[in-house]
Write an enzyme that holds these catalytic residues in place. Structure first.
Site, PDB file in Angstrom:
ATOM      1  N   CYS A   1      61.425  22.335  49.590  1.00  0.00           N
ATOM      2  CA  CYS A   1      60.182  21.645  49.938  1.00  0.00           C
ATOM      3  C   CYS A   1      59.641  22.161  51.274  1.00  0.00           C
ATOM      4  O   CYS A   1      58.712  21.571  51.824  1.00  0.00           O
ATOM      5  CB  CYS A   1      60.416  20.129  50.003  1.00  0.00           C
ATOM      6  SG  CYS A   1      61.550  19.638  51.309  1.00  0.00           S
TER       7      CYS A   1
ATOM      8  N   CYS B   1      48.618  10.768  53.750  1.00  0.00           N
ATOM      9  CA  CYS B   1      48.016  11.949  53.118  1.00  0.00           C
ATOM     10  C   CYS B   1      47.362  12.785  54.206  1.00  0.00           C
ATOM     11  O   CYS B   1      46.757  12.235  55.126  1.00  0.00           O
ATOM     12  CB  CYS B   1      46.963  11.556  52.088  1.00  0.00           C
ATOM     13  SG  CYS B   1      47.577  10.544  50.727  1.00  0.00           S
TER      14      CYS B   1
ATOM     15  N   ASP C   1      69.304  23.019  46.296  1.00  0.00           N
ATOM     16  CA  ASP C   1      68.108  22.224  46.621  1.00  0.00           C
ATOM     17  C   ASP C   1      68.380  21.483  47.928  1.00  0.00           C
ATOM     18  O   ASP C   1      68.682  20.298  47.929  1.00  0.00           O
ATOM     19  CB  ASP C   1      67.820  21.245  45.482  1.00  0.00           C
ATOM     20  CG  ASP C   1      66.548  20.441  45.725  1.00  0.00           C
ATOM     21  OD1 ASP C   1      65.790  20.804  46.640  1.00  0.00           O
ATOM     22  OD2 ASP C   1      66.329  19.453  45.011  1.00  0.00           O
TER      23      ASP C   1
ATOM     24  N   CYS D   1      46.536   1.638  47.834  1.00  0.00           N
ATOM     25  CA  CYS D   1      46.723   3.068  48.127  1.00  0.00           C
ATOM     26  C   CYS D   1      46.453   3.910  46.882  1.00  0.00           C
ATOM     27  O   CYS D   1      47.057   3.690  45.832  1.00  0.00           O
ATOM     28  CB  CYS D   1      48.143   3.313  48.619  1.00  0.00           C
ATOM     29  SG  CYS D   1      48.550   5.046  48.851  1.00  0.00           S
TER      30      CYS D   1
ATOM     31  N   TYR E   1      74.178  20.797  46.792  1.00  0.00           N
ATOM     32  CA  TYR E   1      73.266  19.773  47.311  1.00  0.00           C
ATOM     33  C   TYR E   1      72.744  18.930  46.140  1.00  0.00           C
ATOM     34  O   TYR E   1      71.550  18.656  46.024  1.00  0.00           O
ATOM     35  CB  TYR E   1      72.084  20.394  48.048  1.00  0.00           C
ATOM     36  CG  TYR E   1      72.456  21.298  49.205  1.00  0.00           C
ATOM     37  CD1 TYR E   1      72.496  20.803  50.503  1.00  0.00           C
ATOM     38  CD2 TYR E   1      72.747  22.646  48.996  1.00  0.00           C
ATOM     39  CE1 TYR E   1      72.825  21.641  51.569  1.00  0.00           C
ATOM     40  CE2 TYR E   1      73.079  23.483  50.049  1.00  0.00           C
ATOM     41  CZ  TYR E   1      73.116  22.977  51.335  1.00  0.00           C
ATOM     42  OH  TYR E   1      73.451  23.799  52.390  1.00  0.00           O
TER      43      TYR E   1
ATOM     44  N   CYS F   1      40.096   7.250  50.110  1.00  0.00           N
ATOM     45  CA  CYS F   1      40.875   6.201  50.777  1.00  0.00           C
ATOM     46  C   CYS F   1      40.195   5.773  52.068  1.00  0.00           C
ATOM     47  O   CYS F   1      39.888   6.616  52.923  1.00  0.00           O
ATOM     48  CB  CYS F   1      42.286   6.701  51.068  1.00  0.00           C
ATOM     49  SG  CYS F   1      43.318   5.476  51.884  1.00  0.00           S
TER      50      CYS F   1
END
Length: 569
Positions: A523, A195, A496, A274, A427, A186
């Site tokens: 995450c 990123c 989650d 992108c 959640y 990129c």
């Protein structure tokens, strides 16, 4: 996952505040977690405004990175964007430029890290990546965070900030270069912020993310060794994002651009083509930009403009081949609105709906509260496995459908369902995980605080004939005890949560409810490991940990953990 609102500070960056129908996972990490507390988290994991975290690149940029072959004397330097659309034939300079003065870096010799000052030169061996993609090493046993550095590299660095628990520094040279370092494809990788680790080979990315997960469990659970399964990666780790939310602006030639805010700046970096966006998303963004420019439709940032476009949101259905365009504006109607609709319909026959969402507040949130369909359908269709979803502009849907199937199958394996279990999906957001599990369970009960998300979940259940799945508005820590008193005993609880992790009251409720199995989807490895420590102390044990690479080229990693009660294992 619950739906996440995306910040206008970076629509690819899984990072932000909550908004109906979901809340953001983005939070600054604790310095003690091994990550740079001032780095921006990008792409996230995304959920955005009901969605989260990317899409693809133009054909000319679709190549994967290869070894850069750069000399060791090259330096890591940030480049200012030229605010022109990215062109694969006119690439910006590499992240590394040739050093003109090899003797310029004279390391200081401090007896301890507390004596370091901004501007001091140090040499650091990088041990691992932090959760924001920065290199983590140590100087006199004090953590040093260095953006752009990679594991196993020996870095010459200049101190930029000293804090009681960590040091921040920038690369001035590389004494020992990682074999996994590659040239990022990129052209705006250095400034975009979407990123963080394109300069690391994909093999290296998978290893580094696995190490991030392992480090978190070693630090917070005191278990020593946890069974971590091999990371579930992608064959082609590019062009995977099905949605883009890009801020609008103008370059020096007054052409319309769309992109993300440069890191720590209000300057927009145009990200045309992108490489992690799907090509259809990229080409649609270009079409919308061209239409706005041709019709001279004002942008929110135009001087003197009362009405204008703030953000372009495009979502593409990988399975349905449908397109959805939403313009975030400051008023309910745009100048030459009918002409804009006509141009977009002629140029994009796949488009199923064009909408306006009004957000006239000074806020980092992308979406406002009011959405109006200008043309076409209010929703677009998309599928995951045998599930079909109708998605409104703000509805949550995973950004990487291919990896989502792997993630949900990992959840199903962790739940160990036989068809006789009562499952609580805490959640639950718009109900995607609960609906995925419903055919394998006796009954599924989803809980979500956002009423709009719960309504979406109910409609999705009806659409897919999941009659054994019900969804409820409220807090799991409040509803669960009531249900238990009424005789409902959960066999499995799925959670989650946002990046901040589970509410302590919810954890206490789980320990009192005592389900046989707990499946934790996260995450954020640091908050995951901290919460698991509470569950371990409360009588559970970790059976296994499954990392899933939901967002290649970024430092984010999704993790599924299977926990079982010791007295029932």
């Amino acid at each position: 996952m619950t739906d996440k609102q995306r910040s206008s500070k970076g629509s690819l960056n899984y990072k932000p505040q909550s908004q109906s129908p979901a809340q953001s996972k983005s939070r600054k990490p604790n310095p003690s977690s091994g990550s740079n507390p001032n780095s921006k988290a990008v792409h996230s994991t995304n959920r955005s405004n009901t969605n989260a975290p990317r899409s693809e690149k133009s054909t000319s940029q679709s190549r994967q990175p290869s070894g850069s072959g750069k000399p060791k004397s090259q330096l890591f330097t940030k480049k200012k964007p030229n605010h022109k659309p990215a062109d694969s034939n006119q690439r910006q300079p590499s992240t590394f430029t040739q050093s003109k003065n090899k003797s310029a870096h004279k390391p200081v010799n401090r007896d301890n890290a507390e004596e370091l000052r901004a501007g001091d030169k140090i040499v650091v061996t990088i041990k691992r990546l932090g959760i924001n993609g920065e290199g983590v090493g140590y100087y006199r046993r004090k953590a040093v965070f260095i953006e752009g550095a990679l594991p196993d590299e020996v870095i010459k660095a200049s101190v930029t900030e000293t804090q009681p628990k960590f040091i921040k520094a920038t690369v001035t040279g590389i004494e020992k270069r990682s074999k996994q370092r590659v040239e990022p494809p990129c052209p705006v990788f250095n400034v975009c912020g979407g990123c963080q680790i394109q300069h690391l080979s994909y093999e290296g990315q998978l290893q580094a993310k696995t190490d991030i997960v392992r480090e978190a469990f070693n630090r917070y659970t005191e278990l020593g060794q946890v069974k971590i399964k091999p990371m579930l990666g992608m064959e082609h780790p590019w062009a995977y994002r099905n949605k883009a939310q890009l801020q609008t602006g103008r370059d020096k030639q007054e052409h319309v651009i769309a992109g993300l805010y440069e890191m720590n700046s209000h300057d927009i970096v145009d990200i045309s083509g992108c490489p992690i966006q799907h090509p259809k998303v990229n080409s649609t963004i270009e079409t919308v930009k061209a239409a706005l420019e041709e019709l001279q439709i004002p942008l929110h940032k135009d001087s003197g403009a009362r009405d204008g476009v703030r953000t372009i949101v495009v979502r593409y259905g990988f399975q349905s081949n449908q397109l959805q365009i939403t313009l975030i504006t400051t008023s309910t109607r745009l100048p030459r609105q009918d002409d804009l609709i006509r141009n977009l319909r002629l140029a994009l026959p796949e488009v199923t709906g064009i909408s306006i969402n009004v957000n006239n507040k000074k806020t980092s949130l992308i979406f406002g509260d009011h959405t109006a369909t200008l043309w076409g359908q209010d929703t677009m269709l998309e599928s995951l496995g045998d599930l079909e979803f109708a998605l409104s502009p703000r509805a949550f849907f995973q950004l990487n459908p291919q990896q989502t199937v792997k993630l949900y199958e990992s959840v199903r394996a962790a739940a160990g369902l036989t068809g006789k279990e009562t499952v609580i999906d805490a959640y639950c957001g718009t109900g995607t995980i609960g609906l995925w599990l419903a055919p394998y369970a006796k009954e599924v009960h989803g809980i979500e605080t956002i009423a709009e998300a719960v309504e979406d979940a109910r409609q999705n259940a009806s659409r897919n004939g999941r009659d054994n799945a019900t969804f409820h508005v409220g807090k799991a820590e409040e509803l669960l005890p009531r249900w238990v008193k009424k005789g409902l005993t959960p066999d499995v609880i799925i959670a989650d949560p946002p990046r901040t992790g589970l509410d302590r009251q919810f954890l206490d409720t789980v320990l009192k409810t005592k389900p046989k199995r707990m499946v934790y989807v996260s995450c954020n490895p640091s908050t995951l490991a901290k919460d698991c420590k509470v569950l371990l102390d409360g009588g559970y044990e970790i059976q296994w940990v499954q990392p899933v690479d939901m967002f290649p080229q970024t430092s984010h990693v999704e993790v599924v953990v299977r926990l079982e009660r010791k007295d029932t294992a």
